[in-house]
Design an enzyme around this catalytic site. Sequence first.
Site, mmCIF file in Angstrom:
data_model
loop_
_atom_site.group_PDB
_atom_site.id
_atom_site.type_symbol
_atom_site.label_atom_id
_atom_site.label_comp_id
_atom_site.label_asym_id
_atom_site.label_seq_id
_atom_site.Cartn_x
_atom_site.Cartn_y
_atom_site.Cartn_z
ATOM 1 N N SER A 35 6.806 8.025 3.544
ATOM 2 C CA SER A 35 7.812 9.037 3.165
ATOM 3 C C SER A 35 7.835 10.201 4.153
ATOM 4 C CB SER A 35 7.584 9.540 1.733
ATOM 5 O OG SER A 35 6.258 9.953 1.535
ATOM 6 N N HIS B 230 3.985 1.987 -1.454
ATOM 7 C CA HIS B 230 3.848 3.453 -1.328
ATOM 8 C C HIS B 230 4.011 4.046 -2.735
ATOM 9 C CE1 HIS B 230 3.812 7.316 0.487
ATOM 10 N NE2 HIS B 230 5.040 7.393 0.953
ATOM 11 N N ARG C 78 -7.217 12.916 -4.905
ATOM 12 C CA ARG C 78 -6.099 13.149 -5.841
ATOM 13 C C ARG C 78 -6.332 12.334 -7.117
ATOM 14 N NH1 ARG C 78 -1.334 11.398 -1.940
ATOM 15 N NH2 ARG C 78 -2.821 9.679 -1.721
ATOM 16 N N ASP D 22 -2.149 6.758 -7.048
ATOM 17 C CA ASP D 22 -1.268 6.113 -8.025
ATOM 18 C C ASP D 22 -2.022 5.367 -9.127
ATOM 19 O OD1 ASP D 22 1.043 6.934 -6.601
ATOM 20 O OD2 ASP D 22 0.665 5.346 -5.146
HETATM 21 N N1 CMX Z 1 -4.872 -5.638 -3.593
HETATM 22 C C1 CMX Z 1 -4.815 -6.825 -2.948
HETATM 23 N N2 CMX Z 1 -4.851 -6.936 -1.610
HETATM 24 C C2 CMX Z 1 -4.958 -5.801 -0.904
HETATM 25 C C3 CMX Z 1 -5.049 -4.538 -1.507
HETATM 26 C C4 CMX Z 1 -4.986 -4.475 -2.918
HETATM 27 N N3 CMX Z 1 -5.018 -3.327 -3.587
HETATM 28 N N4 CMX Z 1 -5.157 -3.600 -0.541
HETATM 29 C C5 CMX Z 1 -5.129 -4.255 0.636
HETATM 30 N N5 CMX Z 1 -4.996 -5.575 0.418
HETATM 31 C C6 CMX Z 1 -4.873 -6.650 1.407
HETATM 32 C C7 CMX Z 1 -3.639 -6.406 2.291
HETATM 33 O O1 CMX Z 1 -2.456 -6.859 1.639
HETATM 34 C C8 CMX Z 1 -4.018 -7.191 3.542
HETATM 35 O O2 CMX Z 1 -3.835 -8.564 3.253
HETATM 36 P P1 CMX Z 1 -3.373 -9.613 4.388
HETATM 37 O O3 CMX Z 1 -4.389 -9.520 5.478
HETATM 38 O O4 CMX Z 1 -3.346 -10.906 3.671
HETATM 39 O O5 CMX Z 1 -2.023 -9.147 4.845
HETATM 40 C C9 CMX Z 1 -5.523 -6.927 3.643
HETATM 41 O O6 CMX Z 1 -5.967 -6.608 2.322
HETATM 42 C C10 CMX Z 1 -5.896 -5.806 4.584
HETATM 43 O O7 CMX Z 1 -5.186 -4.661 4.195
HETATM 44 P P2 CMX Z 1 -5.771 -3.198 4.483
HETATM 45 O O8 CMX Z 1 -5.858 -3.039 5.957
HETATM 46 O O9 CMX Z 1 -6.970 -2.960 3.673
HETATM 47 O O10 CMX Z 1 -4.626 -2.287 3.859
HETATM 48 P P3 CMX Z 1 -3.239 -1.847 4.527
HETATM 49 O O11 CMX Z 1 -3.487 -0.624 5.335
HETATM 50 O O12 CMX Z 1 -2.539 -2.972 5.165
HETATM 51 O O13 CMX Z 1 -2.390 -1.460 3.227
HETATM 52 C C11 CMX Z 1 -1.970 -0.457 1.124
HETATM 53 C C12 CMX Z 1 -2.639 -0.291 2.493
HETATM 54 C C13 CMX Z 1 -2.058 0.849 0.365
HETATM 55 C C14 CMX Z 1 -0.499 -0.794 1.351
HETATM 56 C C15 CMX Z 1 -2.710 -1.587 0.367
HETATM 57 O O14 CMX Z 1 -4.037 -1.220 0.121
HETATM 58 C C16 CMX Z 1 -2.024 -1.974 -0.938
HETATM 59 O O15 CMX Z 1 -1.097 -2.796 -0.903
HETATM 60 N N6 CMX Z 1 -2.461 -1.381 -2.101
HETATM 61 C C17 CMX Z 1 -1.816 -1.636 -3.367
HETATM 62 C C18 CMX Z 1 -0.519 -0.851 -3.461
HETATM 63 C C19 CMX Z 1 -0.802 0.639 -3.626
HETATM 64 O O16 CMX Z 1 -1.602 1.043 -4.448
HETATM 65 N N7 CMX Z 1 -0.086 1.459 -2.848
HETATM 66 C C20 CMX Z 1 -0.152 2.919 -2.983
HETATM 67 C C21 CMX Z 1 -0.844 3.637 -1.819
HETATM 68 C C22 CMX Z 1 -0.797 5.127 -2.003
HETATM 69 C C23 CMX Z 1 0.585 5.663 -1.819
HETATM 70 O O17 CMX Z 1 1.150 5.577 -0.709
HETATM 71 O O18 CMX Z 1 1.182 6.172 -2.797
#
Ligand code: CMX
Length: 440
Positions: A241, A271, A326, A372
């Site tokens: 964002s 996000h 947070r 979140d």
């Molecule tokens: N559940 C399952 N798998 C997850 C995960 C979770 N909570 N967090 C990361 N992973 C997976 C990724 O999808 C990625 O998988 P692939 O290699 O198969 O593509 C792998 O683990 C490595 O990811 P990472 O480097 O640890 O995390 P990223 O930086 O790529 O992504 C985020 C970060 C937040 C998008 C991810 O942790 C996620 O999808 N979390 C769940 C959604 C969420 O809570 N988002 C809110 C974040 C806060 C915000 O912005 O408001």
Amino acid sequence: MDNIKEKFKEKALPMAGTIKDIVKTHGNFVLGQYTVEQVYQGMKGMIGMVTETSKLDANEGIRFRGYSIPELREKLPVSKEGPEPLPEGIFYLLLTGEMPLLKDVIEVNNEWMKRATVPKHVFDMLDMLPDKTHPMTQFSMAIMALQTESVFARKYREGMNKKDYWDPMYEDVMNLIARLPRIAAYIYRSTYKDGKHIEPDPKLDWAGNFAHMLGFEELDFRKLMRLYLTIHADHEGGNVSAHATHLVGSALSDPYLSLAAGMNGLAGPLHGLAAQEVARWIIELRDKYNGVPSREQLGEFIKTTLAEGKVVPGYGHAVLRKTDPRYTAQQDFAKKYMADDELFKIVQLLYDVTPEILKATGKIKNPWPNVDAHSGILLMHYGLVEYDFYTVLFGVSRAIGVLTSLLWDRALGMPIERPSSVTTQWIQEKIKSGDAVKAE
Ligand code: CMX
């Protein structure tokens, strides 16, 4: 010129000169190196922009102008109703870099109250949307509809010296933030409360009035809103964002166009929409096990989510490598005001059980909860159960961070953003030719 604007001018304009000097004398200094992995995987860890308002540390969490969340909760001015910080204070801090006094916060509130009237055409546009339009889509469209009011767009068209961009930008930023609670409350009441709208109460602070317009008069809910709208405001410049707002703004798109872009990014499930997804997922979990599940049941539920190729919402982060402060701030609030709440118990149990399971996958870099993971159950406790609306609340708060940052961008004369992209063939050739070598 109002005092807040004067203060901003005093702080921001001299810094443009400082930056010019830094670029002139040290412009060719190297700040780091980046790898093929970073180019393919979302530019994580690459330094690619300057954001003055806040800085994120992977282990410690966010600092707003140098202050951590616990420090903010201690130092920001509070309402006479209770101990939570007033979001007007975080705005002042991000905008000026100075910790506000109570009088400053009152001044911000007065300015926003003066500017809070939303033109009728915005409501008319919202009324015409199909019922099934998601609240975040409505929010983004309402911000776009409000663009008719942009002082920056008008002044630019009339012809303006680039040194003056910050001035109409300030007007837009103040007007927009002032109007967002009214717009968000309108969306909520239209979508979920048969269009029975509630007039603003000018005696209340910005967050308190927002709670009132949403239809929640409980004192503790107002406290929650003050905390919520403070801690969601900013998370340095690289999150979707903030970056989207900054990027679109770099083309001199006005704050309405830029914020709508940021909000469209916030509406993604990785996000801000994660807040909604967490709530949905926890309700499903509670319903499946008829209440607080056992540790084993919880483990089974998480593993099923992973096995289905879905993410566990509310866990993980692109930068953080510890529990999000947070999250902790919201957990503190819940311990104080709703310790016996069933959904809070589930959230606590999740905190106990989830990280080990995520660690065991061997690929998730951060197994800890993010902001979140907690917010939804606090809102539900007070009766705000319509979780599709949660990201709009996040957006109202996030506007404070991304818009103050955008204002700094214009005051500092930041240019159009235009990084390079390459093709996979280009990368393969670099590797083959030996031009790209292994990082030290
Ligand atoms: N559940 C399952 N798998 C997850 C995960 C979770 N909570 N967090 C990361 N992973 C997976 C990724 O999808 C990625 O998988 P692939 O290699 O198969 O593509 C792998 O683990 C490595 O990811 P990472 O480097 O640890 O995390 P990223 O930086 O790529 O992504 C985020 C970060 C937040 C998008 C991810 O942790 C996620 O999808 N979390 C769940 C959604 C969420 O809570 N988002 C809110 C974040 C806060 C915000 O912005 O408001």
